[in-house]
Write a protein that holds these residues in place. Sequence first.
Motif, PDB file in Angstrom:
ATOM      1  N   ASP A 104     -24.674  -3.371  -1.841  1.00 25.62           N
ATOM      2  CA  ASP A 104     -24.364  -2.239  -2.015  1.00 25.62           C
ATOM      3  C   ASP A 104     -22.675  -2.418  -1.852  1.00 25.62           C
ATOM      4  N   VAL A 105     -22.570  -1.076  -2.554  1.00 23.01           N
ATOM      5  CA  VAL A 105     -21.076  -1.194  -2.817  1.00 23.01           C
ATOM      6  C   VAL A 105     -20.864  -0.563  -1.778  1.00 23.01           C
ATOM      7  N   ALA A 106     -20.832   0.693  -1.332  1.00 22.95           N
ATOM      8  CA  ALA A 106     -20.320   1.579  -1.276  1.00 22.95           C
ATOM      9  C   ALA A 106     -20.149   2.019   0.230  1.00 22.95           C
ATOM     10  N   VAL A 107     -19.075   2.863   0.574  1.00 25.09           N
ATOM     11  CA  VAL A 107     -18.213   3.000   1.483  1.00 25.09           C
ATOM     12  C   VAL A 107     -18.650   4.897   2.285  1.00 25.09           C
ATOM     13  N   GLY A 108     -18.899   4.951   3.107  1.00 22.41           N
ATOM     14  CA  GLY A 108     -19.039   6.326   3.351  1.00 22.41           C
ATOM     15  C   GLY A 108     -17.381   7.033   4.178  1.00 22.41           C
ATOM     16  N   PHE A 109     -17.321   7.680   3.463  1.00 23.05           N
ATOM     17  CA  PHE A 109     -16.197   9.383   3.973  1.00 23.05           C
ATOM     18  C   PHE A 109     -16.753  10.140   4.155  1.00 23.05           C
ATOM     19  N   LEU A 110     -15.776  10.774   5.591  1.00 23.94           N
ATOM     20  CA  LEU A 110     -15.794  11.919   5.754  1.00 23.94           C
ATOM     21  C   LEU A 110     -15.252  12.576   4.984  1.00 23.94           C
ATOM     22  N   ALA A 111     -15.078  14.432   5.226  1.00 24.93           N
ATOM     23  CA  ALA A 111     -14.563  15.537   4.564  1.00 24.93           C
ATOM     24  C   ALA A 111     -12.953  14.636   4.486  1.00 24.93           C
ATOM     25  N   ASP A 112     -13.065  14.388   5.987  1.00 27.48           N
ATOM     26  CA  ASP A 112     -11.440  14.597   6.272  1.00 27.48           C
ATOM     27  C   ASP A 112     -10.807  13.359   5.521  1.00 27.48           C
ATOM     28  N   GLY A 113     -11.313  12.480   4.965  1.00 29.56           N
ATOM     29  CA  GLY A 113     -10.882  10.909   4.734  1.00 29.56           C
ATOM     30  C   GLY A 113     -11.208   9.833   5.602  1.00 29.56           C
ATOM     31  N   THR A 114     -11.468  10.275   7.141  1.00 25.37           N
ATOM     32  CA  THR A 114     -12.363   8.970   8.008  1.00 25.37           C
ATOM     33  C   THR A 114     -13.252   8.656   7.886  1.00 25.37           C
ATOM     34  N   LEU A 115     -13.670   6.939   7.997  1.00 22.37           N
ATOM     35  CA  LEU A 115     -14.973   6.776   7.391  1.00 22.37           C
ATOM     36  C   LEU A 115     -15.743   7.009   8.540  1.00 22.37           C
ATOM     37  N   SER A 116     -17.356   7.519   7.637  1.00 22.66           N
ATOM     38  CA  SER A 116     -18.396   8.085   8.792  1.00 22.66           C
ATOM     39  C   SER A 116     -19.423   7.128   9.388  1.00 22.66           C
ATOM     40  N   HIS A 117     -19.100   5.610   9.477  1.00 22.46           N
ATOM     41  CA  HIS A 117     -19.316   4.661  10.557  1.00 22.46           C
ATOM     42  C   HIS A 117     -18.549   4.017  10.848  1.00 22.46           C
ATOM     43  N   PRO A 118     -17.502   4.058  11.570  1.00 21.22           N
ATOM     44  CA  PRO A 118     -16.516   3.559  12.250  1.00 21.22           C
ATOM     45  C   PRO A 118     -16.843   2.368  13.467  1.00 21.22           C
ATOM     46  N   VAL A 119     -18.056   2.645  13.593  1.00 15.76           N
ATOM     47  CA  VAL A 119     -18.338   0.830  14.421  1.00 15.76           C
ATOM     48  C   VAL A 119     -18.780   0.162  13.566  1.00 15.76           C
ATOM     49  N   VAL A 120     -20.176   0.964  13.171  1.00 18.36           N
ATOM     50  CA  VAL A 120     -21.070  -0.317  12.422  1.00 18.36           C
ATOM     51  C   VAL A 120     -20.301  -0.393  11.028  1.00 18.36           C
ATOM     52  N   SER A 121     -21.215  -0.377   9.872  1.00 21.57           N
ATOM     53  CA  SER A 121     -21.207  -0.919   8.668  1.00 21.57           C
ATOM     54  C   SER A 121     -22.193   0.167   8.226  1.00 21.57           C
ATOM     55  N   HIS A 149     -14.646  -1.604   6.546  1.00 22.52           N
ATOM     56  CA  HIS A 149     -13.333  -0.966   7.754  1.00 22.52           C
ATOM     57  C   HIS A 149     -12.130  -0.851   6.854  1.00 22.52           C
ATOM     58  N   PHE A 150     -12.130  -1.962   5.837  1.00 23.82           N
ATOM     59  CA  PHE A 150     -10.782  -2.698   4.971  1.00 23.82           C
ATOM     60  C   PHE A 150     -10.471  -1.541   3.986  1.00 23.82           C
ATOM     61  N   ALA A 151     -11.100  -0.396   4.499  1.00 23.14           N
ATOM     62  CA  ALA A 151     -10.959   0.765   3.733  1.00 23.14           C
ATOM     63  C   ALA A 151      -9.538   1.806   4.036  1.00 23.14           C
ATOM     64  N   ASP A 152      -9.304   1.684   5.426  1.00 24.40           N
ATOM     65  CA  ASP A 152      -7.922   2.323   5.773  1.00 24.40           C
ATOM     66  C   ASP A 152      -6.728   1.543   5.213  1.00 24.40           C
ATOM     67  N   LEU A 153      -6.829   0.417   5.294  1.00 27.09           N
ATOM     68  CA  LEU A 153      -5.894  -0.797   4.375  1.00 27.09           C
ATOM     69  C   LEU A 153      -5.961  -0.422   2.877  1.00 27.09           C
ATOM     70  N   PHE A 154      -6.863  -0.174   2.335  1.00 28.15           N
ATOM     71  CA  PHE A 154      -6.625  -0.271   0.830  1.00 28.15           C
ATOM     72  C   PHE A 154      -6.367   0.989   0.361  1.00 28.15           C
ATOM     73  N   VAL A 155      -6.734   1.960   1.217  1.00 27.26           N
ATOM     74  CA  VAL A 155      -6.061   3.627   1.082  1.00 27.26           C
ATOM     75  C   VAL A 155      -4.324   3.149   1.550  1.00 27.26           C
ATOM     76  N   ALA A 156      -3.430   2.958   2.194  1.00 27.72           N
ATOM     77  CA  ALA A 156      -2.382   2.424   2.251  1.00 27.72           C
ATOM     78  C   ALA A 156      -1.557   1.433   1.591  1.00 27.72           C
ATOM     79  N   VAL A 157      -2.894   1.169   1.076  1.00 27.44           N
ATOM     80  CA  VAL A 157      -1.863  -0.595  -0.083  1.00 27.44           C
ATOM     81  C   VAL A 157      -1.564   0.098  -1.506  1.00 27.44           C
ATOM     82  N   ALA A 158      -2.867   1.473  -1.388  1.00 28.48           N
ATOM     83  CA  ALA A 158      -3.263   2.357  -2.985  1.00 28.48           C
ATOM     84  C   ALA A 158      -1.180   3.114  -3.115  1.00 28.48           C
ATOM     85  N   ARG A 159      -1.186   4.105  -1.595  1.00 22.40           N
ATOM     86  CA  ARG A 159      -0.206   4.912  -1.615  1.00 22.40           C
ATOM     87  C   ARG A 159       1.266   3.783  -1.590  1.00 22.40           C
ATOM     88  N   ALA A 160       1.052   2.870  -0.942  1.00 20.73           N
ATOM     89  CA  ALA A 160       2.460   2.596  -1.049  1.00 20.73           C
ATOM     90  C   ALA A 160       2.833   1.650  -2.014  1.00 20.73           C
TER      91      ALA A 160
END
Length: 222
Positions: free
Chosen positions: A93-110, A189-200
């Motif tokens: 499994d390589v997938a990560v779920g994102f909602l339309a606003d860019g937040t994770l669709s599974h913020p508590v579990v994975s 949940h690393f996704a948020d940091l990944f996006v921030a590093v990509a922008r930076a």
Amino acid sequence: MRIGILGTGQVGQALASAWARAGHDVVVGSRRPGDPELLAKLEGLLAAGPRIEDSAAAAAHAEVLVNATPGTASVTLLRTIGAPALAGKVLLDVAVGFLADGTLSHPVVSLGEEIQQAFPETRVVKTFSTIDRGVMVAPGSLEGPSTVFLSGEDAEAKQVVHGLLADLGWPDDSVLDLGGIATARGQEHFADLFVAVARATGTYEFGIRVVLPAAGRGVTGG
């Protein structure tokens, strides 16, 4: 090996092409395998060797089934294939779920945990959630070594996935087994940091590296 890949997006295409080049028998699963528009889009992929079938056929073909679908749709799609067809298979499994606003669709579990809970007879292994598709298939493109992670309950399944990572160029010392499937939360949940590093940095083509204490130093907590 016989590899089935669910998803015809950029991640699925990159992995399918790379594993086909490594000599594996790859079938890519799509909800519209005969669509001329889709086939035209995948012309380059088909030239590399993989075949396009429906999702159930890709699962039936696979010794290892790869979930590269949008994370918000993954469990639903897998349920259309059915638990009996997935029983005993390694599901990478390589997938990560994102909602339309860019937040994770599974913020508590994975998503990895959700799949394992929904399909308890399937051997789920989470990996590649911390890197972009380009780095997945070409780790040597980076200036230095980086770390890729494994999460899952089945040790044998993780060894199978480890071997498939090696076929993509990942050396043994770059693969870190985090433990059970609950550790997939950290990967996803690393996704948020990944996006921030990509922008930076202005690029998605980067990796992270786990660096341990120098030899002779003790391990301390806190």
